[in-house]
Write a protein that holds these residues in place. Sequence first.
Motif, PDB file in Angstrom:
ATOM      1  N   GLN A  21      50.173   4.677 -71.833  1.00  0.00           N
ATOM      2  CA  GLN A  21      48.950   3.750 -72.371  1.00  0.00           C
ATOM      3  C   GLN A  21      49.485   2.352 -72.102  1.00  0.00           C
ATOM      4  N   VAL A  22      50.810   1.840 -72.519  1.00  0.00           N
ATOM      5  CA  VAL A  22      51.031   0.597 -72.159  1.00  0.00           C
ATOM      6  C   VAL A  22      50.961   0.024 -70.836  1.00  0.00           C
ATOM      7  N   GLY A  23      51.475   0.912 -69.927  1.00  0.00           N
ATOM      8  CA  GLY A  23      51.401   0.746 -68.492  1.00  0.00           C
ATOM      9  C   GLY A  23      50.013   0.257 -68.047  1.00  0.00           C
ATOM     10  N   VAL A  24      48.982   1.185 -68.639  1.00  0.00           N
ATOM     11  CA  VAL A  24      47.453   0.908 -68.439  1.00  0.00           C
ATOM     12  C   VAL A  24      47.016  -0.529 -68.701  1.00  0.00           C
ATOM     13  N   LEU A  25      47.467  -0.818 -69.876  1.00  0.00           N
ATOM     14  CA  LEU A  25      47.144  -2.009 -70.539  1.00  0.00           C
ATOM     15  C   LEU A  25      47.735  -3.347 -69.763  1.00  0.00           C
ATOM     16  N   ARG A  26      48.926  -3.174 -69.391  1.00  0.00           N
ATOM     17  CA  ARG A  26      49.399  -4.199 -68.750  1.00  0.00           C
ATOM     18  C   ARG A  26      48.782  -4.453 -67.291  1.00  0.00           C
ATOM     19  N   PHE A 248      36.605   2.746 -73.239  1.00  0.00           N
ATOM     20  CA  PHE A 248      37.665   2.684 -72.198  1.00  0.00           C
ATOM     21  C   PHE A 248      38.704   3.679 -72.998  1.00  0.00           C
ATOM     22  N   ILE A 249      38.766   4.734 -72.262  1.00  0.00           N
ATOM     23  CA  ILE A 249      39.693   5.814 -72.752  1.00  0.00           C
ATOM     24  C   ILE A 249      40.932   5.894 -72.045  1.00  0.00           C
ATOM     25  N   VAL A 250      42.117   6.144 -72.462  1.00  0.00           N
ATOM     26  CA  VAL A 250      43.224   6.206 -72.103  1.00  0.00           C
ATOM     27  C   VAL A 250      44.045   7.497 -72.717  1.00  0.00           C
ATOM     28  N   GLY A 251      44.084   8.407 -71.647  1.00  0.00           N
ATOM     29  CA  GLY A 251      44.618   9.973 -71.977  1.00  0.00           C
ATOM     30  C   GLY A 251      46.102   9.888 -71.446  1.00  0.00           C
ATOM     31  N   VAL A 252      46.737  10.947 -71.884  1.00  0.00           N
ATOM     32  CA  VAL A 252      48.192  10.975 -71.473  1.00  0.00           C
ATOM     33  C   VAL A 252      48.501  12.333 -70.851  1.00  0.00           C
ATOM     34  N   GLY A 253      47.489  12.850 -70.549  1.00  0.00           N
ATOM     35  CA  GLY A 253      47.661  14.179 -69.667  1.00  0.00           C
ATOM     36  C   GLY A 253      46.423  15.317 -69.435  1.00  0.00           C
ATOM     37  N   ARG A 254      46.355  15.859 -68.511  1.00  0.00           N
ATOM     38  CA  ARG A 254      45.441  16.981 -68.152  1.00  0.00           C
ATOM     39  C   ARG A 254      44.154  16.796 -67.650  1.00  0.00           C
ATOM     40  N   SER A 325      43.771   8.302 -67.008  1.00  0.00           N
ATOM     41  CA  SER A 325      44.905   9.462 -67.457  1.00  0.00           C
ATOM     42  C   SER A 325      45.516   9.617 -66.235  1.00  0.00           C
ATOM     43  N   PRO A 326      47.063  10.344 -66.471  1.00  0.00           N
ATOM     44  CA  PRO A 326      47.714  10.438 -65.567  1.00  0.00           C
ATOM     45  C   PRO A 326      47.631  11.194 -64.321  1.00  0.00           C
ATOM     46  N   SER A 327      47.952  10.650 -63.140  1.00  0.00           N
ATOM     47  CA  SER A 327      47.784  11.218 -61.719  1.00  0.00           C
ATOM     48  C   SER A 327      49.045  12.151 -61.411  1.00  0.00           C
ATOM     49  N   GLN A 328      49.960  12.085 -62.205  1.00  0.00           N
ATOM     50  CA  GLN A 328      51.142  13.107 -61.967  1.00  0.00           C
ATOM     51  C   GLN A 328      51.377  13.950 -63.652  1.00  0.00           C
ATOM     52  N   ARG A 329      51.903  14.951 -63.149  1.00  0.00           N
ATOM     53  CA  ARG A 329      52.358  15.762 -64.494  1.00  0.00           C
ATOM     54  C   ARG A 329      53.426  15.031 -65.384  1.00  0.00           C
ATOM     55  N   LEU A 330      53.167  14.921 -66.273  1.00  0.00           N
ATOM     56  CA  LEU A 330      54.080  14.235 -67.236  1.00  0.00           C
ATOM     57  C   LEU A 330      55.406  15.052 -67.855  1.00  0.00           C
ATOM     58  N   ASP A 387      48.321   3.902 -61.752  1.00  0.00           N
ATOM     59  CA  ASP A 387      47.033   4.677 -61.651  1.00  0.00           C
ATOM     60  C   ASP A 387      45.650   3.633 -61.873  1.00  0.00           C
ATOM     61  N   THR A 388      46.160   2.530 -62.883  1.00  0.00           N
ATOM     62  CA  THR A 388      45.132   1.696 -63.202  1.00  0.00           C
ATOM     63  C   THR A 388      44.677   0.757 -61.965  1.00  0.00           C
ATOM     64  N   GLN A 389      45.803   0.209 -61.396  1.00  0.00           N
ATOM     65  CA  GLN A 389      45.685  -0.621 -60.046  1.00  0.00           C
ATOM     66  C   GLN A 389      44.677   0.229 -59.316  1.00  0.00           C
ATOM     67  N   ALA A 390      44.888   1.613 -58.897  1.00  0.00           N
ATOM     68  CA  ALA A 390      44.309   2.366 -57.943  1.00  0.00           C
ATOM     69  C   ALA A 390      42.942   2.301 -58.114  1.00  0.00           C
ATOM     70  N   ARG A 391      42.532   2.078 -59.320  1.00  0.00           N
ATOM     71  CA  ARG A 391      41.245   2.040 -59.852  1.00  0.00           C
ATOM     72  C   ARG A 391      40.401   0.913 -60.173  1.00  0.00           C
ATOM     73  N   ARG A 392      41.250  -0.349 -59.486  1.00  0.00           N
ATOM     74  CA  ARG A 392      40.671  -1.639 -59.932  1.00  0.00           C
ATOM     75  C   ARG A 392      39.339  -1.793 -59.692  1.00  0.00           C
ATOM     76  N   ASP A 393      38.735  -1.434 -58.635  1.00  0.00           N
ATOM     77  CA  ASP A 393      37.104  -1.635 -58.595  1.00  0.00           C
ATOM     78  C   ASP A 393      36.482  -1.236 -59.519  1.00  0.00           C
ATOM     79  N   GLU A 394      36.932   0.181 -60.131  1.00  0.00           N
ATOM     80  CA  GLU A 394      36.182   0.477 -61.147  1.00  0.00           C
ATOM     81  C   GLU A 394      36.211  -0.024 -62.376  1.00  0.00           C
ATOM     82  N   VAL A 395      37.285  -0.685 -62.694  1.00  0.00           N
ATOM     83  CA  VAL A 395      37.667  -1.409 -64.086  1.00  0.00           C
ATOM     84  C   VAL A 395      36.943  -2.870 -63.787  1.00  0.00           C
ATOM     85  N   LEU A 396      36.736  -3.379 -62.915  1.00  0.00           N
ATOM     86  CA  LEU A 396      36.029  -4.546 -62.694  1.00  0.00           C
ATOM     87  C   LEU A 396      34.510  -4.520 -62.821  1.00  0.00           C
TER      88      LEU A 396
END
Length: 421
Positions: A21-26, A248-254, A325-330, A387-396
């Motif tokens: 979640q902290v990475g998403v916020l950064r 704005f929902i931040v999950g941690v898996g699945r 949410s994560p694009s890799q299995r935590l 993961d968040t940067q990869a969806r930058r356009d959606e965030v904007l």
Amino acid sequence: MHETPLTALVLSGGGARAAYQVGVLRALVRIRRDALGPVARLRSPFGVICGTSAGAINAAALACHSDRFEAAVEVIARVWQHFRAEQVYRADSLGVIRSGAQWLTMMSIGWVIARWRRARPRSLLDNTPLAELLQRLVPLERLPTMLEQGHLHALAVTASSYSSGEHYTFFDAARPVAPWERSQRVAVPARLTHAHLLASSAIPFVFPAARLDVAGQAEGSGGWFGDGSMRQTAPLSPAVHLGAQRLFIVGVGRTQEPAGRTSVAADPTYPNLAQIAGHAMSSIFLDALAVDIERMRRINRTLALLPDSALADTELRPLEALVISPSQRLDDIAARHLGALPAPVRALLRGFGVGGQGEQARGSTLASYLLFEAPYTQELMALGEADTQARRDEVLRFFAWDTAEGGRRRSGTEQPDLLLP
């Protein structure tokens, strides 16, 4: 002041997984600064903040610094970047023996020996250090000021009552909000304390329950509470009841991580205690959020088929939502970092069956919730940023930061998600 329309940040539970979640916020901070410049540095994009378990701690830390959002994110990030397990629970040999070893012994020989009956260890690990960390990280004395000055509309944290079996949402809001009650879940206004955060993050069996007083009951007549992810059937509901118009929902898996390896189905080895416990924790921490998001989207698709006259007769209202949410299995990331755990904790977890390396590691799901160690948390933070940067356009588009005005809503034709409280 927070941005409009009223936007909620929803942070799920997951122990050490909350580093994601902290990475998403950064990344969110970086995207907004690039789009709007330094003018937006202080303003928080979130008027409502809701958190569960470790997500409740992140949520409360942000809420208490709503007047300096970017600085708050960096303070939280520094903690997670340099995390050590001993900041959350006693990881020394004596501490592990006093809690975990006694607890394991009880499991193996039962409660029949009188001296163990007198000892009654309450949990696998002693999370006393977490209380000290909360004093430094979450200055709840600032929360009333944030609410009074309009920097924040509401903060909500959740916990589960061992005494009544009901799921509780404790909230503090700038203006009066009527409490709500649904089947096996209750919401009450409260002056939030560190005890609420300890209760919300008390992973079942792993950390001890916390005692809380409940509004509307006599002083001292509260009960024992544990992790807010337990019996949390509608994780998105508090944000909706507190007036949020978008989530704005931040999950941690699945929610969007890759499917599991097919080779697991062919494993002839009987699952050990760690694997079973990890599966149970995933059901507690992760499944409810994924199910609620699916419900939200299903309702959206259904309502899109109804005529306006039928929509006018429902209690549903449009609500935009963006899920990261994560694009890799935590679990797989945790398996690479099992060796980072302190030796006494590794020895304790081996008693449950946690061990091995890489794809041969067993019990990594259980460990993923307890790996409060920098090598693991830093990798999760990096994943959240990527993961968040990869969806930058959606965030904007979601925040309307792609418009010249920066704060006005777009007039596009996207169909928003809709949600029933």
